[in-house]
Write an enzyme that holds these catalytic residues in place. Sequence first.
Site, PDB file in Angstrom:
ATOM      1  N   LYS A   1       0.691  -1.301   0.201  1.00 21.40           N
ATOM      2  CA  LYS A   1       0.063  -0.046   0.147  1.00 21.40           C
ATOM      3  C   LYS A   1       0.760   1.110   0.118  1.00 21.40           C
ATOM      4  O   LYS A   1       0.576   2.192  -0.671  1.00 21.40           O
ATOM      5  CB  LYS A   1      -1.043  -0.104   1.244  1.00 21.40           C
ATOM      6  CG  LYS A   1      -2.006  -1.234   1.196  1.00 21.40           C
ATOM      7  CD  LYS A   1      -2.693  -0.961   2.768  1.00 21.40           C
ATOM      8  CE  LYS A   1      -2.232  -1.323   3.732  1.00 21.40           C
ATOM      9  NZ  LYS A   1      -1.885  -2.717   3.809  1.00 21.40           N
TER      10      LYS A   1
ATOM     11  N   GLY B   1       3.481  -0.795   8.824  1.00 22.66           N
ATOM     12  CA  GLY B   1       4.663  -0.533   8.402  1.00 22.66           C
ATOM     13  C   GLY B   1       4.864  -0.265   6.912  1.00 22.66           C
ATOM     14  O   GLY B   1       4.269  -1.030   6.132  1.00 22.66           O
ATOM     15  N   HIS B   2       5.092   1.064   6.209  1.00 24.97           N
ATOM     16  CA  HIS B   2       5.223   1.176   4.790  1.00 24.97           C
ATOM     17  C   HIS B   2       6.678   1.640   4.593  1.00 24.97           C
ATOM     18  O   HIS B   2       7.400   2.199   5.293  1.00 24.97           O
ATOM     19  CB  HIS B   2       4.422   2.449   4.638  1.00 24.97           C
ATOM     20  CG  HIS B   2       2.945   2.136   4.696  1.00 24.97           C
ATOM     21  ND1 HIS B   2       1.894   2.949   4.549  1.00 24.97           N
ATOM     22  CD2 HIS B   2       2.130   0.876   4.613  1.00 24.97           C
ATOM     23  CE1 HIS B   2       0.683   2.579   4.783  1.00 24.97           C
ATOM     24  NE2 HIS B   2       0.921   1.168   4.859  1.00 24.97           N
TER      25      HIS B   2
ATOM     26  N   GLN C   1      -2.945  -2.072   7.186  1.00 24.80           N
ATOM     27  CA  GLN C   1      -3.161  -3.399   7.288  1.00 24.80           C
ATOM     28  C   GLN C   1      -4.158  -3.882   6.272  1.00 24.80           C
ATOM     29  O   GLN C   1      -4.102  -3.458   5.006  1.00 24.80           O
ATOM     30  CB  GLN C   1      -4.026  -3.784   8.724  1.00 24.80           C
ATOM     31  CG  GLN C   1      -3.053  -3.694   9.991  1.00 24.80           C
ATOM     32  CD  GLN C   1      -3.039  -2.412  10.427  1.00 24.80           C
ATOM     33  OE1 GLN C   1      -3.960  -1.708  10.758  1.00 24.80           O
ATOM     34  NE2 GLN C   1      -1.783  -1.968  11.056  1.00 24.80           N
TER      35      GLN C   1
HETATM   36  P1  IMP Z   1      -1.813  -6.013  16.308  1.00 25.00           P
HETATM   37  O1  IMP Z   1      -2.249  -5.296  15.331  1.00 25.00           O
HETATM   38  O2  IMP Z   1      -0.272  -5.617  16.779  1.00 25.00           O
HETATM   39  O3  IMP Z   1      -2.584  -6.187  17.585  1.00 25.00           O
HETATM   40  O4  IMP Z   1      -1.665  -7.504  15.727  1.00 25.00           O
HETATM   41  C1  IMP Z   1      -2.602  -8.157  15.220  1.00 25.00           C
HETATM   42  C2  IMP Z   1      -2.446  -8.999  13.951  1.00 25.00           C
HETATM   43  O5  IMP Z   1      -2.515  -8.145  12.900  1.00 25.00           O
HETATM   44  C3  IMP Z   1      -1.058  -9.781  14.099  1.00 25.00           C
HETATM   45  O6  IMP Z   1      -1.375 -10.887  13.172  1.00 25.00           O
HETATM   46  C4  IMP Z   1      -0.197  -8.710  13.213  1.00 25.00           C
HETATM   47  O7  IMP Z   1       0.965  -9.423  12.542  1.00 25.00           O
HETATM   48  C5  IMP Z   1      -1.215  -8.137  12.409  1.00 25.00           C
HETATM   49  N1  IMP Z   1      -0.770  -6.802  11.835  1.00 25.00           N
HETATM   50  C6  IMP Z   1      -0.965  -5.711  12.352  1.00 25.00           C
HETATM   51  N2  IMP Z   1      -0.446  -4.860  11.725  1.00 25.00           N
HETATM   52  C7  IMP Z   1      -0.053  -5.384  10.555  1.00 25.00           C
HETATM   53  C8  IMP Z   1       0.550  -4.860   9.141  1.00 25.00           C
HETATM   54  O8  IMP Z   1       0.700  -3.670   9.094  1.00 25.00           O
HETATM   55  N3  IMP Z   1       0.776  -5.570   8.386  1.00 25.00           N
HETATM   56  C9  IMP Z   1       0.487  -6.822   8.437  1.00 25.00           C
HETATM   57  N4  IMP Z   1      -0.035  -7.614   9.677  1.00 25.00           N
HETATM   58  C10 IMP Z   1      -0.180  -6.543  10.730  1.00 25.00           C
HETATM   59 MG    MG Z   2       3.289  -3.312   6.279  1.00 25.88          MG
END
Ligand code: IMP
Ligand code: MG
Length: 427
Positions: free
Chosen positions: A16, A40-41, A223
Amino acid sequence: MPSVVLVGSQWGDEGKGKVTDFLAEKADLVVRYQGGNNAGHTVVVGENEFKLHLIPSGILYPEKTCIIGNGVVIDPAVLIQELEYLASRGINTDNLRISERAHIIMPYHKKLDELIEESKGDAKIGTTKRGIGPAYMDKAARVGIRFIDLLDEEEFSLLLDRNLREKNNLLTKVYGVDGFNKDDIMREYRVYAERLKRYATDTSIVIHDALKGGKNVLFEGAQGTLLDLDHGTYPYVTSSHPIAGAACIGAGLGPTEISRVLGIIKAYTTRVGEGPFPTELREEVGRHLQDIGHEFGTTTGRPRRCGWFDAVIARYTVRISGLNSMAVTKLDVLTGMEMIKICTGYRRGDKIVNDFPASLKTLAECEPIYEEMPGWQEDISSAKKFEDLPIAAQNYLKRISELAGAPISIIGVGTRRTQTIIIDNLF
Ligand code: IMP
Ligand code: MG
């Protein structure tokens, strides 16, 4: 009033950042509306690579206004680090605006994220441990601290007292760890407030004024659909809403003001963290995609699980976010494969499953039904238009578009901003 919402269509990390950055060129305003520094981008501009977590990638253009909307949860320390990182790379951040209504991540949120996750044992979510979940928990529990409260010393002190009473009880009595000291937090967060206050505003007004003035607004989702709290693979999801509808809530505008929704979808599938993933490739091909696609998390560095393109997911995201079109990213990663598989549906026992199931038990029992297509060997990284792509690549794209039920408007063929094929201009 062209306003485009850009959303992740799988489990996040669809690329993205690059597409946002590319579209930001034509946008006047770029808005983040949910999530936090769990995202993270990675954006590549010329020879320079930028890694961003909170600030919209539009910041790389000096004349754009970038907004962190009310739906985002902000870790002020991380935000300040990011501002300093950008400054050190010569990027001006004066055009950043932060919603007064955005919630703040506190030290106890990060601690609780770790403790809650540990206490789950085998059922752990695989969170990024950035305090995102606990911050949204407090928001829903109506005890959260908003950016506007952080800026008001008296109010902040009061809310912190109330929160610490409960959180320290929980930390010491339930989890058996040390609690937090109010003075320490006050001191730390006063510094943040001072540093960040100049960015605070009612961002919904900024967005409305821009739309009224005929400006282009880009809403940048973080996400992806399958990490959505309601529509994702619950409980293996994040605590916010990465789908398009959330732009309205997380930025403060009505659905009637959104003109288009673009879904970012990788030419294959990846996932970080736990939870079922029907087309996952555990063997050689998975490792190959991980290697060639540099599939390691921008935020946590964790290797991403890789698998074939899943059209069940694509159809689901087209429906849930109402995608007008898709941006297919990282097509170049598939170059060199003799054969490429596409999952067209699932088989569960003797039944065919065409719609993404709610039950994870059901999903775990689903076997992908694959269609095989010939791959291509030619380097596609300098293709400028659809017709420059090898026929096999063209056919692959046509097929995934047909299965997903949405046209393709952008194709990514490499990491650089210029390595992008535009089929249709969104602004
Ligand atoms: P949280 O958002 O840190 O609570 O994580 C919940 C779930 O979302 C986990 O499986 C993370 O690896 C996933 N996740 C959160 N942010 C990202 C993202 O930016 N990219 C991919 N997976 C994400
Ligand atoms: Mg990312």
